[in-house]
Design a protein around this motif. Structure first.
Motif, PDB file in Angstrom:
ATOM      1  N   ILE A  85      17.528  12.182   9.378  1.00 16.63           N
ATOM      2  CA  ILE A  85      17.326  10.973  11.124  1.00 16.63           C
ATOM      3  C   ILE A  85      15.936  11.739  11.151  1.00 16.63           C
ATOM      4  O   ILE A  85      14.677  11.100  11.262  1.00 16.63           O
ATOM      5  N   ALA A  86      16.044  13.047  11.795  1.00 21.96           N
ATOM      6  CA  ALA A  86      14.554  13.411  12.032  1.00 21.96           C
ATOM      7  C   ALA A  86      13.240  13.330  11.193  1.00 21.96           C
ATOM      8  O   ALA A  86      12.206  13.153  11.359  1.00 21.96           O
ATOM      9  N   GLN A  87      14.051  13.633   9.408  1.00 23.80           N
ATOM     10  CA  GLN A  87      13.360  13.577   8.657  1.00 23.80           C
ATOM     11  C   GLN A  87      12.666  11.937   8.049  1.00 23.80           C
ATOM     12  O   GLN A  87      11.201  11.703   7.819  1.00 23.80           O
ATOM     13  N   LEU A  88      13.380  11.415   8.747  1.00 22.82           N
ATOM     14  CA  LEU A  88      13.110   9.863   8.318  1.00 22.82           C
ATOM     15  C   LEU A  88      12.005   9.721   9.503  1.00 22.82           C
ATOM     16  O   LEU A  88      11.068   8.514   9.093  1.00 22.82           O
ATOM     17  N   GLY A  89      12.104   9.912  10.486  1.00 20.99           N
ATOM     18  CA  GLY A  89      11.365   9.441  11.901  1.00 20.99           C
ATOM     19  C   GLY A  89      10.313  10.008  12.031  1.00 20.99           C
ATOM     20  O   GLY A  89       9.004   9.292  12.269  1.00 20.99           O
ATOM     21  N   ALA A  90      10.274  11.651  10.588  1.00 21.40           N
ATOM     22  CA  ALA A  90       8.645  12.283  10.649  1.00 21.40           C
ATOM     23  C   ALA A  90       7.919  11.822   9.475  1.00 21.40           C
ATOM     24  O   ALA A  90       6.814  11.732   9.662  1.00 21.40           O
ATOM     25  N   ASP A  91       8.797  10.264   9.052  1.00 22.64           N
ATOM     26  CA  ASP A  91       8.053   9.717   7.887  1.00 22.64           C
ATOM     27  C   ASP A  91       7.400   8.605   8.954  1.00 22.64           C
ATOM     28  O   ASP A  91       6.156   8.187   8.501  1.00 22.64           O
ATOM     29  N   VAL A  92       7.960   8.169   9.744  1.00 23.44           N
ATOM     30  CA  VAL A  92       7.129   6.857  10.343  1.00 23.44           C
ATOM     31  C   VAL A  92       5.991   7.200  11.252  1.00 23.44           C
ATOM     32  O   VAL A  92       5.093   7.373  11.489  1.00 23.44           O
ATOM     33  N   LEU A  93       6.084   9.002  12.243  1.00 28.66           N
ATOM     34  CA  LEU A  93       4.965   9.447  12.318  1.00 28.66           C
ATOM     35  C   LEU A  93       3.547   9.966  11.656  1.00 28.66           C
ATOM     36  O   LEU A  93       2.891   9.559  11.995  1.00 28.66           O
ATOM     37  N   ALA A  94       3.779   9.836  10.546  1.00 23.14           N
ATOM     38  CA  ALA A  94       3.162  10.446   9.304  1.00 23.14           C
ATOM     39  C   ALA A  94       2.069   9.135   9.083  1.00 23.14           C
ATOM     40  O   ALA A  94       0.895   9.557   8.853  1.00 23.14           O
ATOM     41  N   LEU A  95       3.279   8.000   8.490  1.00 26.92           N
ATOM     42  CA  LEU A  95       2.828   7.124   8.763  1.00 26.92           C
ATOM     43  C   LEU A  95       1.667   6.408  10.165  1.00 26.92           C
ATOM     44  O   LEU A  95       0.330   6.086   9.591  1.00 26.92           O
ATOM     45  N   LEU A  96       1.938   6.229  10.902  1.00 26.15           N
ATOM     46  CA  LEU A  96       1.487   6.125  12.779  1.00 26.15           C
ATOM     47  C   LEU A  96       0.015   7.244  12.035  1.00 26.15           C
ATOM     48  O   LEU A  96      -0.993   6.487  12.497  1.00 26.15           O
ATOM     49  N   ASP A  97       0.477   7.872  12.306  1.00 30.40           N
ATOM     50  CA  ASP A  97      -1.213   9.599  11.971  1.00 30.40           C
ATOM     51  C   ASP A  97      -2.029   8.722  10.930  1.00 30.40           C
ATOM     52  O   ASP A  97      -2.919   8.861  11.001  1.00 30.40           O
ATOM     53  N   ALA A  98      -1.486   8.237   9.592  1.00 29.95           N
ATOM     54  CA  ALA A  98      -2.753   8.115   8.529  1.00 29.95           C
ATOM     55  C   ALA A  98      -3.233   7.250   8.938  1.00 29.95           C
ATOM     56  O   ALA A  98      -4.324   6.640   8.163  1.00 29.95           O
ATOM     57  N   LEU A  99      -2.226   6.271   9.493  1.00 29.00           N
ATOM     58  CA  LEU A  99      -3.291   4.896   9.690  1.00 29.00           C
ATOM     59  C   LEU A  99      -3.969   4.588  11.502  1.00 29.00           C
ATOM     60  O   LEU A  99      -4.882   3.667  11.011  1.00 29.00           O
ATOM     61  N   ASP A 100      -4.453   5.787  11.990  1.00 23.18           N
ATOM     62  CA  ASP A 100      -4.397   5.888  13.089  1.00 23.18           C
ATOM     63  C   ASP A 100      -4.102   5.804  14.430  1.00 23.18           C
ATOM     64  O   ASP A 100      -5.166   4.270  15.045  1.00 23.18           O
ATOM     65  N   ILE A 101      -2.595   5.776  14.170  1.00 25.16           N
ATOM     66  CA  ILE A 101      -2.006   4.427  15.214  1.00 25.16           C
ATOM     67  C   ILE A 101      -1.596   5.453  16.721  1.00 25.16           C
ATOM     68  O   ILE A 101      -0.943   5.950  16.475  1.00 25.16           O
ATOM     69  N   ALA A 154       0.534  -1.442   0.108  1.00 24.40           N
ATOM     70  CA  ALA A 154       0.025   0.193   0.409  1.00 24.40           C
ATOM     71  C   ALA A 154       1.162   1.448   0.013  1.00 24.40           C
ATOM     72  O   ALA A 154       2.140   1.071   0.478  1.00 24.40           O
ATOM     73  N   HIS A 155       0.307   2.476  -0.067  1.00 27.04           N
ATOM     74  CA  HIS A 155       1.078   3.348  -0.514  1.00 27.04           C
ATOM     75  C   HIS A 155       0.284   4.704   0.172  1.00 27.04           C
ATOM     76  O   HIS A 155      -1.188   5.232   0.577  1.00 27.04           O
ATOM     77  N   LEU A 156       1.371   5.234   0.921  1.00 28.49           N
ATOM     78  CA  LEU A 156       0.751   6.872   2.127  1.00 28.49           C
ATOM     79  C   LEU A 156       1.101   7.687   1.417  1.00 28.49           C
ATOM     80  O   LEU A 156       2.485   7.771   0.662  1.00 28.49           O
ATOM     81  N   GLN A 157       0.269   8.518   0.873  1.00 28.27           N
ATOM     82  CA  GLN A 157       1.125  10.194  -0.001  1.00 28.27           C
ATOM     83  C   GLN A 157       1.379  11.369   0.986  1.00 28.27           C
ATOM     84  O   GLN A 157       0.137  11.884   1.980  1.00 28.27           O
ATOM     85  N   LEU A 158       2.469  10.927   0.706  1.00 26.58           N
ATOM     86  CA  LEU A 158       3.577  12.620   1.860  1.00 26.58           C
ATOM     87  C   LEU A 158       3.287  13.554   1.001  1.00 26.58           C
ATOM     88  O   LEU A 158       2.995  13.923  -0.092  1.00 26.58           O
ATOM     89  N   ALA A 159       3.628  14.513   1.338  1.00 28.06           N
ATOM     90  CA  ALA A 159       3.637  16.058   0.229  1.00 28.06           C
ATOM     91  C   ALA A 159       4.859  15.959  -0.358  1.00 28.06           C
ATOM     92  O   ALA A 159       4.122  16.517  -1.513  1.00 28.06           O
ATOM     93  N   ASP A 160       5.702  15.369  -0.517  1.00 25.62           N
ATOM     94  CA  ASP A 160       6.076  14.720  -1.272  1.00 25.62           C
ATOM     95  C   ASP A 160       6.264  13.953  -2.107  1.00 25.62           C
ATOM     96  O   ASP A 160       7.177  13.841  -2.825  1.00 25.62           O
ATOM     97  N   GLY A 161       5.408  12.753  -2.142  1.00 28.51           N
ATOM     98  CA  GLY A 161       5.485  11.269  -2.286  1.00 28.51           C
ATOM     99  C   GLY A 161       4.922  10.276  -1.933  1.00 28.51           C
ATOM    100  O   GLY A 161       4.152  10.834  -0.561  1.00 28.51           O
ATOM    101  N   VAL A 162       5.049   9.640  -2.064  1.00 26.08           N
ATOM    102  CA  VAL A 162       4.225   8.074  -1.518  1.00 26.08           C
ATOM    103  C   VAL A 162       5.598   7.436  -0.948  1.00 26.08           C
ATOM    104  O   VAL A 162       6.853   7.036  -1.119  1.00 26.08           O
TER     105      VAL A 162
END
Length: 263
Positions: free
Chosen positions: A70-86, A2-10
């Motif tokens: 690494i902060a940017q990559l960590g923010a991607d993880v948080l965005a994934l958790l938020d999008a999946l309501d975790i 599956a893919h999560l759409q971020l502001a700058d890509g998936v």
């Protein structure tokens, strides 16, 4: 997939396991993709809802202009958790994934049920090593990634494993050859710039450190340093090189499950 759409890509991700189970997030090493966890998923998905993803610059995920952090990559993880309501999840990361886990533990501990840091360190390598690799990859492009693949066998696996399980070792190292040179270089910069030696004490969640006796990249000494810095951290050492989850297999899988279920 599956893919999560971020502001700058998936961001490419995959979920396995019961919907009602606690979530377990898996973060890949530099130069691999979510397939590096294939050995563990069948067992772990019996107990957890396993969420694995391709780190930015890897696999099916977005490749954006570097350098990354690494902060940017960590923010991607948080965005994934938020999008999946975790709201909260267990997190297991290896090497670069372990750096991402450290960042999350330091900066977003309220989102974690536990933290497992595998074959990683609070500071990995020197600026000179990473700058040389970045320069080589950006100049050499795809051929440089093939050359890195051929050199990675000795770093990622012990000679005995690489000989006895050649097909499995080749499957993992081929992930490196298929990684975007631009994405790889951008992630090298993120690893180069990460240094959590003075911040580890801020991690307050249950933590397991996994090290490999034959790991020359992130040594047992690095693992012991993290254990001593993180209050109450557990430590286990396997006879393996850098990718201990692949090389050790079932004992690795079982040890992590025991830790997670005790949290």
């Amino acid at each position: 997939m599956a893919h999560l759409q971020l502001a700058d890509g998936v961001l490419n991700y995959q979920i396995d396991g019961p919907q009602e189970a606690p979530v377990l997030v898996l973060s890949n090493s530099l130069g691999t993709d979510l397939g590096m966890w294939d050995t563990q998923v069948a067992a772990w998905s019996k107990h957890f809802r396993v969420l694995r993803y391709d780190t930015r610059g890897h696999g099916g995920s977005l490749v954006t202009a570097g350098p990354y952090s690494i902060a940017q990559l960590g923010a991607d993880v948080l965005a994934l958790l938020d999008a999946l309501d975790i709201a909260k999840a267990h997190f297991v990361g290896l090497s670069m994934g372990g750096l991402i886990g450290q960042w999350l533990g330091i900066n977003a501990g309220s989102r974690l049920l536990s933290l497992t840091l595998c074959n990683t360190a609070a500071k990995i390598g020197s600026d000179e090593v990473w700058n040389t690799r970045i320069d080589t990859v950006l100049k050499g492009g795809r051929q440089a990634m093939v050359d890195l693949r051929d050199a990675s066998i000795a770093r990622w696996f012990t000679p005995a494993f690489a000989e006895a399980h050649a097909a499995q070792a080749q499957r993992i190292t081929q992930m490196l050859a298929q990684t975007s040179p631009e994405g790889y270089a951008a992630n090298c910069a993120a690893v180069r710039d990460a240094d959590y030696r003075e911040q580890l004490k801020a991690i307050q969640v249950p933590t397991l450190i996994v090290a490999g006796t034959a790991d020359v990249v992130t040594t047992p000494e690095h693992g012991r340093f993290m254990q001593n810095a993180i209050e109450g951290a557990h430590y286990v050492e396997f006879h393996a090189a850098h990718l201990s989850n692949v090389e050790i297999g079932e004992p690795f899988t079982a040890r992590v499950v025991d830790f997670l279920q005790a949290c």
